[in-house]
Design a protein around this motif. Structure first.
Motif, PDB file in Angstrom:
ATOM      1  N   VAL A 145       0.177   1.164 -16.071  1.00  0.00           N
ATOM      2  CA  VAL A 145      -0.273   2.358 -15.352  1.00  0.00           C
ATOM      3  C   VAL A 145      -1.535   2.041 -14.549  1.00  0.00           C
ATOM      4  CG1 VAL A 145      -1.119   4.722 -15.604  1.00  0.00           C
ATOM      5  CG2 VAL A 145       0.775   3.909 -17.034  1.00  0.00           C
ATOM      6  N   LYS A 146      -2.447   1.300 -15.154  1.00  0.00           N
ATOM      7  CA  LYS A 146      -3.649   0.882 -14.420  1.00  0.00           C
ATOM      8  C   LYS A 146      -3.269   0.083 -13.177  1.00  0.00           C
ATOM      9  CE  LYS A 146      -6.615   0.389 -18.523  1.00  0.00           C
ATOM     10  NZ  LYS A 146      -7.417  -0.565 -19.309  1.00  0.00           N
ATOM     11  N   LYS A 147      -2.327  -0.816 -13.353  1.00  0.00           N
ATOM     12  CA  LYS A 147      -1.916  -1.661 -12.225  1.00  0.00           C
ATOM     13  C   LYS A 147      -1.305  -0.825 -11.106  1.00  0.00           C
ATOM     14  CE  LYS A 147       0.838  -5.776 -11.154  1.00  0.00           C
ATOM     15  NZ  LYS A 147       1.725  -6.839 -11.709  1.00  0.00           N
ATOM     16  N   GLU A 148      -0.459   0.140 -11.480  1.00  0.00           N
ATOM     17  CA  GLU A 148       0.195   0.974 -10.472  1.00  0.00           C
ATOM     18  C   GLU A 148      -0.820   1.852  -9.745  1.00  0.00           C
ATOM     19  OE1 GLU A 148       1.920   4.629  -8.888  1.00  0.00           O
ATOM     20  OE2 GLU A 148       0.783   4.519 -10.767  1.00  0.00           O
ATOM     21  N   ARG A 149      -1.754   2.431 -10.489  1.00  0.00           N
ATOM     22  CA  ARG A 149      -2.775   3.265  -9.865  1.00  0.00           C
ATOM     23  C   ARG A 149      -3.685   2.422  -8.967  1.00  0.00           C
ATOM     24  NH1 ARG A 149      -4.436   6.931 -15.191  1.00  0.00           N
ATOM     25  NH2 ARG A 149      -2.489   8.157 -15.258  1.00  0.00           N
ATOM     26  N   GLY A 150      -4.015   1.227  -9.431  1.00  0.00           N
ATOM     27  CA  GLY A 150      -4.840   0.343  -8.616  1.00  0.00           C
ATOM     28  C   GLY A 150      -4.162  -0.012  -7.302  1.00  0.00           C
ATOM     29  N   ALA A 151      -2.867  -0.273  -7.350  1.00  0.00           N
ATOM     30  CA  ALA A 151      -2.119  -0.607  -6.133  1.00  0.00           C
ATOM     31  C   ALA A 151      -2.103   0.569  -5.167  1.00  0.00           C
ATOM     32  CB  ALA A 151      -0.700  -1.035  -6.495  1.00  0.00           C
ATOM     33  N   ARG A 152      -1.896   1.775  -5.697  1.00  0.00           N
ATOM     34  CA  ARG A 152      -1.891   2.959  -4.831  1.00  0.00           C
ATOM     35  C   ARG A 152      -3.262   3.185  -4.196  1.00  0.00           C
ATOM     36  NH1 ARG A 152       0.287   8.174  -7.669  1.00  0.00           N
ATOM     37  NH2 ARG A 152      -0.138   8.947  -5.549  1.00  0.00           N
ATOM     38  N   LEU A 153      -4.293   2.968  -4.980  1.00  0.00           N
ATOM     39  CA  LEU A 153      -5.644   3.176  -4.465  1.00  0.00           C
ATOM     40  C   LEU A 153      -5.994   2.143  -3.398  1.00  0.00           C
ATOM     41  CD1 LEU A 153      -8.047   4.964  -4.657  1.00  0.00           C
ATOM     42  CD2 LEU A 153      -8.811   3.735  -6.688  1.00  0.00           C
ATOM     43  N   ARG A 154      -5.595   0.897  -3.604  1.00  0.00           N
ATOM     44  CA  ARG A 154      -5.846  -0.138  -2.590  1.00  0.00           C
ATOM     45  C   ARG A 154      -5.061   0.141  -1.316  1.00  0.00           C
ATOM     46  NH1 ARG A 154      -5.498  -3.143  -7.418  1.00  0.00           N
ATOM     47  NH2 ARG A 154      -7.552  -3.973  -8.037  1.00  0.00           N
ATOM     48  N   ALA A 155      -3.851   0.668  -1.459  1.00  0.00           N
ATOM     49  CA  ALA A 155      -3.060   1.024  -0.277  1.00  0.00           C
ATOM     50  C   ALA A 155      -3.732   2.148   0.505  1.00  0.00           C
ATOM     51  CB  ALA A 155      -1.645   1.434  -0.695  1.00  0.00           C
ATOM     52  N   LEU A 156      -4.254   3.146  -0.212  1.00  0.00           N
ATOM     53  CA  LEU A 156      -4.976   4.222   0.462  1.00  0.00           C
ATOM     54  C   LEU A 156      -6.225   3.677   1.141  1.00  0.00           C
ATOM     55  CD1 LEU A 156      -5.485   7.197   1.124  1.00  0.00           C
ATOM     56  CD2 LEU A 156      -6.650   7.400  -1.096  1.00  0.00           C
ATOM     57  N   SER A 157      -6.937   2.777   0.462  1.00  0.00           N
ATOM     58  CA  SER A 157      -8.135   2.181   1.037  1.00  0.00           C
ATOM     59  C   SER A 157      -7.817   1.480   2.351  1.00  0.00           C
ATOM     60  CB  SER A 157      -8.755   1.191   0.041  1.00  0.00           C
ATOM     61  OG  SER A 157      -9.834   0.493   0.619  1.00  0.00           O
ATOM     62  N   ARG A 158      -6.732   0.724   2.372  1.00  0.00           N
ATOM     63  CA  ARG A 158      -6.347   0.021   3.605  1.00  0.00           C
ATOM     64  C   ARG A 158      -5.982   1.023   4.708  1.00  0.00           C
ATOM     65  NH1 ARG A 158      -4.805  -4.495   6.054  1.00  0.00           N
ATOM     66  NH2 ARG A 158      -2.939  -4.501   7.346  1.00  0.00           N
ATOM     67  N   GLU A 159      -5.259   2.074   4.339  1.00  0.00           N
ATOM     68  CA  GLU A 159      -4.873   3.081   5.317  1.00  0.00           C
ATOM     69  C   GLU A 159      -6.103   3.761   5.921  1.00  0.00           C
ATOM     70  OE1 GLU A 159      -2.843   7.516   5.361  1.00  0.00           O
ATOM     71  OE2 GLU A 159      -2.291   6.112   3.767  1.00  0.00           O
ATOM     72  N   LEU A 160      -7.065   4.114   5.090  1.00  0.00           N
ATOM     73  CA  LEU A 160      -8.275   4.780   5.573  1.00  0.00           C
ATOM     74  C   LEU A 160      -9.105   3.851   6.457  1.00  0.00           C
ATOM     75  CD1 LEU A 160      -9.349   6.686   2.339  1.00  0.00           C
ATOM     76  CD2 LEU A 160      -8.228   7.640   4.366  1.00  0.00           C
ATOM     77  N   CYS A 161      -9.132   2.563   6.110  1.00  0.00           N
ATOM     78  CA  CYS A 161      -9.863   1.601   6.924  1.00  0.00           C
ATOM     79  C   CYS A 161      -9.246   1.496   8.306  1.00  0.00           C
ATOM     80  CB  CYS A 161      -9.860   0.243   6.226  1.00  0.00           C
ATOM     81  SG  CYS A 161     -10.799  -1.019   7.099  1.00  0.00           S
ATOM     82  N   LEU A 162      -7.917   1.362   8.364  1.00  0.00           N
ATOM     83  CA  LEU A 162      -7.239   1.256   9.654  1.00  0.00           C
ATOM     84  C   LEU A 162      -7.373   2.533  10.464  1.00  0.00           C
ATOM     85  CD1 LEU A 162      -3.985  -0.579   8.519  1.00  0.00           C
ATOM     86  CD2 LEU A 162      -5.909  -1.546   9.769  1.00  0.00           C
ATOM     87  N   ARG A 163      -7.334   3.665   9.775  1.00  0.00           N
ATOM     88  CA  ARG A 163      -7.477   4.950  10.452  1.00  0.00           C
ATOM     89  C   ARG A 163      -8.869   5.069  11.077  1.00  0.00           C
ATOM     90  NH1 ARG A 163      -6.696  10.023   6.661  1.00  0.00           N
ATOM     91  NH2 ARG A 163      -4.778   8.848   6.193  1.00  0.00           N
ATOM     92  N   ARG A 164      -9.884   4.612  10.360  1.00  0.00           N
ATOM     93  CA  ARG A 164     -11.258   4.683  10.855  1.00  0.00           C
ATOM     94  C   ARG A 164     -11.459   3.802  12.080  1.00  0.00           C
ATOM     95  NH1 ARG A 164     -16.453   7.182   9.980  1.00  0.00           N
ATOM     96  NH2 ARG A 164     -18.022   5.690  10.670  1.00  0.00           N
ATOM     97  N   TRP A 165     -10.990   2.553  11.972  1.00  0.00           N
ATOM     98  CA  TRP A 165     -11.295   1.593  13.042  1.00  0.00           C
ATOM     99  C   TRP A 165     -10.305   1.646  14.196  1.00  0.00           C
ATOM    100  CZ3 TRP A 165     -15.966   1.057  12.495  1.00  0.00           C
ATOM    101  CH2 TRP A 165     -16.568   0.883  11.251  1.00  0.00           C
TER     102      TRP A 165
END
Length: 346
Positions: free
Chosen positions: A326-346
């Motif tokens: 569960v930790k691994k799955e949540r971590g993957a989702r959070l990293r995916a959101l982080s990448r999406e927000l970074c691309l959206r910002r820049w």
């Protein structure tokens, strides 16, 4: 003369501690080498089980290729059996950060011909202004291994910044375990005043803060950051969880509403990044979904994700109920959101 190398694991404060040992050995006339050195210094981290395991492996690996190995830093101060059973040429230095460099240099021994100053090793310099933490978050081992909060004198900090710039460093990062707790009461300094005066150092092109707790992001600090031209428009503000129930269980001293309100004045002009722990014992699916929403609402552009790891001596040391998958799955989702927000910002 001894040949040496210094390696560090962990945060920017660990880097500063390692660099202090490096400078002490260079001042004593020893020769820094990338390979085939006689002495190795490993500045360790213990913030997670994985970090502690990596620190142990680094020490064991160094013991096979160096005559002497000094294990320093947070891992060494944990009083944990992780470094037990290492070869006899490994010395675990369980001392405060203020005393470590002098101990290692004294143990290696000075020679007659010494250097006046350490040579430039990178463009960015890390300058520690504060160490330790007097808070007691339920999951955090740092107060146990770093001690209570304490600050350097402002004159010493500003003098080091000027020296770093003189060495050729173009960027300075102010570092500490809890930067907002910096105080030099004798000379009337708090963090905003230090930022303003550090930023005015002749020749300094860029000034950063390594990390700042949201409770210390107030009007005075925001004004200092905005009004100091050398300050980089970036701020790293740990969140740890975007759910109020989890924040209470963690022993954090803010709510998600406070976090969002205090960051709001900076969101348009500052790049905002953060730390988040996934899989804290009280984090259920609903709490994790709330964290995702809070991250997006805060305007964060990058999140450093850490799976919860129970640390010895903390209030939650015996509680690790969220399954690793569960930790691994949540971590993957959070990293995916982080990448999406970074691309959206820049």
């Amino acid at each position: 003369m001894a040949t040496f190398r210094v390696d560090f694991l962990g945060c920017k404060v660990s880097h500063v501690d390692a660099h202090e040992v490096r400078e002490a050995l260079l001042r004593d006339g020893h020769d820094e080498r990338d390979d085939r050195a006689e002495v190795a210094v490993i500045s360790t981290c213990c913030v997670t089980n994985e970090a502690l395991a990596k620190s142990r492996k680094a020490a064991a690996r160094a013991a096979r290729t160096h005559d002497r190995v000094y294990v320093t830093g947070c891992g060494a101060n944990l009083g944990h059996p992780s470094f037990a059973g290492l070869p006899a040429n490994v010395v675990v230095v369980a001392k405060s950060s203020e005393d470590t460099a002098a101990f290692v240099a004294g143990d290696v021994g000075a020679i007659g011909c010494v250097q006046a100053d350490a040579r430039l090793d990178r463009v960015r310099a890390f300058v520690k202004i504060q160490d330790g933490c007097s808070f007691s978050c339920n999951f955090c081992v740092i107060p146990l291994v770093r001690g209570a909060s304490r600050s350097r004198g402002a004159a010493a900090v500003l003098g080091e910044i000027a020296r770093r710039v003189g060495q050729g460093h173009r960027e300075v990062v102010l570092t500490g375990i809890n930067l907002g707790c910096f105080r030099d009461r004798a000379d009337g300094y708090d963090l905003p005043r230090l930022v303003r005066e550090a930023g005015a150092t002749p020749g300094l092109e860029r000034l950063r803060l390594s990390s700042i707790e949201i409770n210390h992001v107030d009007a005075a600090l925001i004004a200092a950051l905005r009004e100091t031209p050398a300050v980089s428009r970036h701020l790293h503000v740990p969140l740890q969880s975007g759910d109020d129930g989890v924040l209470r269980a963690m022993g954090r001293r803010y709510t998600t509403a406070t976090y969002l309100r205090r960051l709001a004045p900076l969101a348009a002009e500052f790049n905002l990044t953060s730390d988040v722990i996934v899989g804290f014992p009280t984090e259920d699916d609903a709490a994790f979904e709330q964290t995702l929403q809070t991250i997006e609402r805060a305007g964060l552009t990058k999140v450093h994700v850490f799976p919860y790891s129970p640390r010895p001596g903390t209030a939650t040391a015996a509680d690790d109920r969220v399954p690793p998958a569960v930790k691994k799955e949540r971590g993957a989702r959070l990293r995916a959101l982080s990448r999406e927000l970074c691309l959206r910002r820049w």
